[in-house]
Scaffold this active site. Structure first.
Site, PDB file in Angstrom:
ATOM      1  N   LYS A  14       0.878  -1.175   0.000  1.00 15.05           N
ATOM      2  CA  LYS A  14       0.000   0.000   0.000  1.00 15.05           C
ATOM      3  C   LYS A  14       0.904   1.210   0.000  1.00 15.05           C
ATOM      4  O   LYS A  14       1.912   1.220   0.729  1.00 15.05           O
ATOM      5  CB  LYS A  14      -0.812   0.050   1.305  1.00 15.05           C
ATOM      6  N   HIS A 179      -0.884  -0.475  17.049  1.00 15.22           N
ATOM      7  CA  HIS A 179      -1.729   0.657  16.632  1.00 15.22           C
ATOM      8  C   HIS A 179      -1.208   1.976  17.187  1.00 15.22           C
ATOM      9  O   HIS A 179      -1.956   2.948  17.296  1.00 15.22           O
ATOM     10  CB  HIS A 179      -3.195   0.505  17.127  1.00 15.22           C
ATOM     11  N   HIS A 207      -9.102   2.215  19.097  1.00 16.38           N
ATOM     12  CA  HIS A 207      -8.981   1.968  17.657  1.00 16.38           C
ATOM     13  C   HIS A 207      -9.729   0.673  17.383  1.00 16.38           C
ATOM     14  O   HIS A 207      -9.269  -0.418  17.735  1.00 16.38           O
ATOM     15  CB  HIS A 207      -7.500   1.845  17.260  1.00 16.38           C
ATOM     16  N   LEU A 208     -10.907   0.793  16.781  1.00 11.45           N
ATOM     17  CA  LEU A 208     -11.762  -0.375  16.571  1.00 11.45           C
ATOM     18  C   LEU A 208     -11.908  -0.641  15.083  1.00 11.45           C
ATOM     19  O   LEU A 208     -12.724  -0.016  14.402  1.00 11.45           O
ATOM     20  CB  LEU A 208     -13.154  -0.132  17.189  1.00 11.45           C
ATOM     21  N   GLY A 209     -11.050  -1.525  14.575  1.00  6.24           N
ATOM     22  CA  GLY A 209     -11.144  -1.926  13.169  1.00  6.24           C
ATOM     23  C   GLY A 209     -11.240  -3.436  13.150  1.00  6.24           C
ATOM     24  O   GLY A 209     -11.721  -4.037  14.114  1.00  6.24           O
ATOM     25  N   ARG A 240      -9.649 -12.394  15.903  1.00  5.16           N
ATOM     26  CA  ARG A 240      -8.781 -12.744  17.045  1.00  5.16           C
ATOM     27  C   ARG A 240      -9.589 -12.772  18.334  1.00  5.16           C
ATOM     28  O   ARG A 240     -10.450 -11.908  18.543  1.00  5.16           O
ATOM     29  CB  ARG A 240      -7.654 -11.717  17.195  1.00  5.16           C
ATOM     30  N   ASP A 281     -17.167  -9.079   9.562  1.00  8.58           N
ATOM     31  CA  ASP A 281     -17.398  -7.717   9.082  1.00  8.58           C
ATOM     32  C   ASP A 281     -18.532  -7.092   9.914  1.00  8.58           C
ATOM     33  O   ASP A 281     -19.670  -7.558   9.870  1.00  8.58           O
ATOM     34  CB  ASP A 281     -17.783  -7.787   7.598  1.00  8.58           C
ATOM     35  N   GLY A 331     -15.111   2.134  14.975  1.00  2.00           N
ATOM     36  CA  GLY A 331     -15.204   3.312  15.852  1.00  2.00           C
ATOM     37  C   GLY A 331     -15.705   4.544  15.121  1.00  2.00           C
ATOM     38  O   GLY A 331     -16.464   5.349  15.663  1.00  2.00           O
ATOM     39  N   GLU A 332     -15.289   4.681  13.857  1.00  2.00           N
ATOM     40  CA  GLU A 332     -15.666   5.881  13.097  1.00  2.00           C
ATOM     41  C   GLU A 332     -17.065   5.778  12.496  1.00  2.00           C
ATOM     42  O   GLU A 332     -17.717   6.784  12.255  1.00  2.00           O
ATOM     43  CB  GLU A 332     -14.668   6.112  11.944  1.00  2.00           C
ATOM     44  N   ASN A 333     -17.494   4.529  12.227  1.00  2.00           N
ATOM     45  CA  ASN A 333     -18.713   4.372  11.406  1.00  2.00           C
ATOM     46  C   ASN A 333     -19.890   3.688  12.073  1.00  2.00           C
ATOM     47  O   ASN A 333     -20.939   3.561  11.455  1.00  2.00           O
ATOM     48  CB  ASN A 333     -18.366   3.583  10.141  1.00  2.00           C
TER      49      ASN A 333
END
Ligand code: AMP
Length: 399
Positions: A14, A179, A207-209, A240, A281, A331-333
């Site tokens: 990336k 993170h 940080h929640l992804g 995990r 997801d 966290g953001e969405n």
């Protein structure tokens, strides 16, 4: 000043290139499935640029990085390689050696290599990226920015496991946390949003992804975090398990036919949300839960319950907390997760405002009620921008 940020994974590259004047993204690329019969190469360019997606065989990272450079030149993102002032690399594990970003030299690459046993999947891929770009662009300064560095301020009582000390001394068994780039970035933004100096901010950053971690930040420095020696510890994540009784591993080895590699795989790739409800997801889990699926509902309840316990623990060790920060894809969405995590914490001075929480917006958003002692902020993370800024800082310190 143009800074190229690289995140080199085991089968992917990336990259993002920034014009540091105005922090503009000039191009953003992803090369996936390197080494497979057909790989995928996508680049998006800022404003007037050219976007493309190609499917072609890319046999290894060396070929991938050459294609990246060619694409940056062909799309006129750069006129010449020397237009790039510096390259910033994401490196997952910096062990206890790296407490801050560093300019890469042979000694740094040797140390990253020595740390491979601590991050056997990530560090070799990160190192490959560094070695290839150093060959491709030998005159451009390159900087390593470590996921673990921000947490190097944790005190011994937080980073040591209650194991014989010799395991720490001889085998580096301790908590490192991850993170860090994201926690550091969003906590600085929170301080500036609240009008507090970073070095005075006390907060709990979440940080929640697909991977998830929480950090207790006191006076701008990490004093505890939920991930441990590896990113397996702590919160429930996409695949995990997070925290669990370590004796489960010995039990499984005794009563099933699984060997240690299989159990390792089970805990890292088949557990977490996926293990609970068959899906990792959060968008799909939420949809299923709303439609009445009990396992999806349970996955959300367990995810929020675990996170709430960490908030409680960090409130206790921080004493004064200026804000909670939600970041990462979930966290953001996800207003639903934020609402469930914060509800019932009113006795701790945490009051979420349902209307503000549900309103979708970009940028930093405050979602607490006026009377909330602890502010609640949603802050989009940008790890690449943080790496670019840290790289610029190292470059300036050099002169
Ligand atoms: P990340 O690893 O930060 O890219 O985050 C990935 C996670 O964020 C996945 O579980 C996604 O389902 C979740 N996510 C992204 N958008 C939403 C959304 N609108 N609602 C709930 N979860 C979301």
């Amino acid at each position: 000043m143009k800074i190229l940020v690289i995140n080199s994974g085991s089968s992917s590259i990336k990259y993002k290139i920034f014009d540091m004047k105005g922090m503009k993204v000039l191009a953003n690329g992803l090369i996936e499935k390197i080494g497979r019969d057909i790989s995928r190469f996508r680049q998006r360019s800022g404003e007037s640029g050219v976007d493309f997606t190609k499917e072609l065989p890319i046999k290894d990272h060396t070929r991938g990085f050459s294609l990246m450079m060619e694409a940056l030149l062909e799309t006129s993102t750069i006129d010449h390689i020397s237009d790039i002032s510096a390259i910033g690399h994401r490196v997952v594990h910096g062990g206890k050696k790296f407490k801050a970003p560093v300019l890469i030299d042979n000694e740094v690459t040797a140390t990253i290599s020595r740390l491979i046993p601590l991050a056997p999947i990530h560090n070799p891929a990160n190192l490959t990226g560094i070695e290839i770009t150093m060959k491709l662009a030998p005159n451009i300064p390159q900087v390593a920015v470590f996921d673990t560095a921000f947490h190097q301020t944790m005190p011994e009582m937080a980073f040591l496991y209650a194991l014989p000390r010799s395991l720490y001394e001889h085998y580096h068994v301790r908590r490192y946390g991850f993170h860090g780039t994201s926690h550091s970035y969003v906590s600085r933004l929170a301080a500036s949003f609240l009008g507090i100096e970073s070095r005075r901010l006390n907060c709990i950053s979440m940080h929640l992804g697909n991977g998830a971690s929480a950090a207790a930040i006191e006076k701008g420095r990490s004093i505890d975090t939920s991930m441990g020696m590896t990113p397996l510890e702590g919160l429930i994540m996409g695949t995990r398990s997070g925290d669990m009784d370590p004796a489960i591993i010995f039990y499984l080895a005794r009563v099933t036919n699984m060997d240690i590699q299989e159990i390792d795989h089970l805990l890292n790739f088949d557990s977490g949300l996926l293990g609970i409800c068959g899906e990792n997801d959060m968008r799909l889990i939420t949809k299923r839960a709303i439609e009445g699926d009990a396992n999806a509902r349970l996955a959300i309840d367990m995810f929020c319950h675990r996170l709430k316990k960490y908030i409680g623990a960090y409130l206790a060790i921080l004493r004064r907390v200026d804000c909670l920060i939600f970041t990462g894809g979930i966290g953001e969405n996800s207003p639903l997760i934020r609402q469930q995590v914060c509800s019932g914490l009113e006795h701790l001075g945490i009051f979420i405002d349902a209307e503000r929480n549900n309103k979708s917006s970009t940028g930093i958003t405050a979602i607490h009620k006026e009377q909330s002692q602890v502010k609640i902020l949603v802050i989009p993370t940008d790890e690449e921008l943080e790496i670019a800024q840290q790289t610029k800082k190292i470059l300036q310190e050099r002169h």
